[in-house]
Scaffold this active site. Structure first.
Site, PDB file in Angstrom:
ATOM      1  N   SER A   1     -23.515  23.941  18.074  1.00 34.23           N
ATOM      2  CA  SER A   1     -22.749  24.611  17.024  1.00 34.23           C
ATOM      3  C   SER A   1     -22.954  23.979  15.655  1.00 34.23           C
ATOM      4  CB  SER A   1     -21.258  24.585  17.370  1.00 34.23           C
ATOM      5  OG  SER A   1     -20.768  23.253  17.296  1.00 34.23           O
TER       6      SER A   1
ATOM      7  N   SER B   1     -21.319  18.959  20.285  1.00 37.36           N
ATOM      8  CA  SER B   1     -22.536  19.516  20.880  1.00 37.36           C
ATOM      9  C   SER B   1     -23.779  18.743  20.457  1.00 37.36           C
ATOM     10  CB  SER B   1     -22.672  20.996  20.515  1.00 37.36           C
ATOM     11  OG  SER B   1     -22.739  21.178  19.110  1.00 37.36           O
TER      12      SER B   1
ATOM     13  N   CYS C   1     -13.485  31.080  13.653  1.00 38.02           N
ATOM     14  CA  CYS C   1     -14.715  30.965  12.864  1.00 38.02           C
ATOM     15  C   CYS C   1     -14.912  32.113  11.889  1.00 38.02           C
ATOM     16  CB  CYS C   1     -15.923  30.833  13.786  1.00 38.02           C
ATOM     17  SG  CYS C   1     -16.282  32.270  14.807  1.00 38.02           S
TER      18      CYS C   1
ATOM     19  N   CYS D   1     -14.881  34.939  23.135  1.00 37.71           N
ATOM     20  CA  CYS D   1     -16.226  34.502  22.751  1.00 37.71           C
ATOM     21  C   CYS D   1     -16.903  33.764  23.903  1.00 37.71           C
ATOM     22  CB  CYS D   1     -16.154  33.610  21.518  1.00 37.71           C
ATOM     23  SG  CYS D   1     -17.763  33.029  20.924  1.00 37.71           S
TER      24      CYS D   1
END
Length: 398
Positions: free
Chosen positions: A20, A25, A211, A112
């Site tokens: 991301s 991550s 987001c 998502c």
């Protein structure tokens, strides 16, 4: 078995890492690369990120894509950006808007994960010949004992970072390919690893906003997507009194106290959103208590099948991401799965997730969960039927 519970040497194990652009991550990608895995980084462009460049508190935006690319270069792995914008809009943003208009309080991160990351991205990982898809979520998965194998999902070691609430919709098939290397780490340990790897984003702020919602103003997004669907209506006390007007139920959520625009001399809370009649129902705090929940879209990853007529199953449930799991009972009924709460919870909102755990221990196994469709309160809520409001205009239909 290697560190990902796969029967191959790391150099012969291809892992796709969902990057991301954040610390978590990035550390996962660096950890696996250091161990010698064949790592490929993939970043998803989920929405028009041009206007979001340099905006803090959002993931998958322009700056984040740039950061993910720099991390990949630093650790020496290939990196690709995939345009999932149209799929994200259809599966997440459009559903988000419709859910609010229906009087619900949705969690787009759950959708998502369910519709994009753990379906579309998993398919992409398979197309690339990957043996696993790794993410930076704070949750754990472990092999189940016995010849049948399989994997189960567990709460993370760090209770303050545990993200199992957002991953309850993960299926058993998906868990066989998913890996969560941060499940046994704390956030400070992750940041320390980022510094050890020499990553410039080691001190980058965590994402906080949804987001695609700048500055948390989700109502602006809904009004832009559904400009004619946001209707004004009455703010009604549970005893039937019309206390005022509102400019759309999308501006309210169950449990809300502030921002009601009322001056009544008593503390009032939103206890129900009547989308059909565009009414915001308010009442005293005790009307927020919920003793039973009916779930929709149940995802069950427990070992024992749930069958109508079986005795209630003793479990623990989490009805908000910020709350710990509490003891409860789960039973399949003709009306669907029903959660009974021995101790009533407050502010339980339709559209939110109810996540089911084996117990309320810190590293408990996740058994599944569903979307809260209806609630039942020990304090009866007998909202009067719609009547003509003295504040309504003659052209409005409530």
């Amino acid at each position: 078995m290697n560190s990902l519970d796969l029967p191959t040497a790391p150099r012969d194990t291809r892992v796709v890492v969902a990057m991301s652009g954040g610390v978590d991550s990035s550390v996962v990608a660096a950890m696996l690369a250091r161990e010698g895995y064949d790592v490929i980084g993939i970043t998803l462009q989920l929405y028009d990120h041009g206007a979001a460049i340099h905006r803090k508190g959002a993931c998958c935006a322009g700056q984040d894509i740039h950061d993910a690319r720099r991390v990949a270069e630093r650790i020496g792995i290939p990196h690709y950006v995939l345009d999932y914008e149209s799929r994200f809009r259809d599966a997440v943003i459009e559903r988000f808007a419709d859910s609010y208009l229906n009087g619900e309080t949705p969690i787009p991160c759950v959708e998502c994960n369910r519709s994009i990351k753990f379906t579309e991205l998993l398919d992409t990982a398979r197309d690339l010949g990957a043996d696993a898809l790794a993410t930076g979520h704070y949750v754990a998965s472990r092999r189940l004992p016995g010849a049948a194998g399989g994997r189960a999902l567990y709460r993370a070691a760090d209770p303050d970072r545990d993200q199992s609430y957002f991953l309850y919709a993960t299926t058993a098939e998906q868990l066989s390919l998913l890996r969560f290397p941060l499940g046994d780490l704390t956030k400070p340990q992750t940041r320390a690893l980022a510094r050890e790897f020499g990553l410039e984003i080691a001190d980058k702020h965590d994402s906080q906003d949804i987001c695609f919602v700048p500055n948390g103003r989700y109502a602006d997004i809904i009004e832009r997507l559904r400009p004619r669907a946001v209707l004004p209506g009455d703010i009604v006390h549970a005893d039937g009194r019309v206390l005022g007007r509102h400019n759309g139920i999308i501006h309210f959520t169950v449990g809300q106290r502030k921002g009601l625009g009322l001056s009544t001399g008593e503390p009032l809370y939103v206890v129900k959103l009547d989308a059909e009649n565009a009414r915001v129902i308010v009442g005293p705090r005790d009307m927020l208590a919920t003793s039973a929940i009916t779930l929709g879209d149940l995802n069950w990853i427990g070992d024992t099948p749930l069958l109508p007529g079986d005795d209630p199953l003793e479990v623990a449930v989490r009805v908000r991401s910020t709350r710990p799991p509490h003891p409860a009972f789960l039973q399949m009924t003709g009306d669907g799965p029903v959660i009974t709460l021995p101790v009533a919870e407050t502010g339980v909102a339709p559209g939110q997730a109810c996540v089911i755990y084996e117990n309320n221990e810190p590293r408990a196994r996740v058994l599944g969960g569903g979307t809260i469709r209806r609630t039942r309160s020990p304090v009866p809520l007998a909202v009067p039927p719609v009547t003509a409001s003295p504040l309504a205009t003659v052209t409005e239909t409530l």
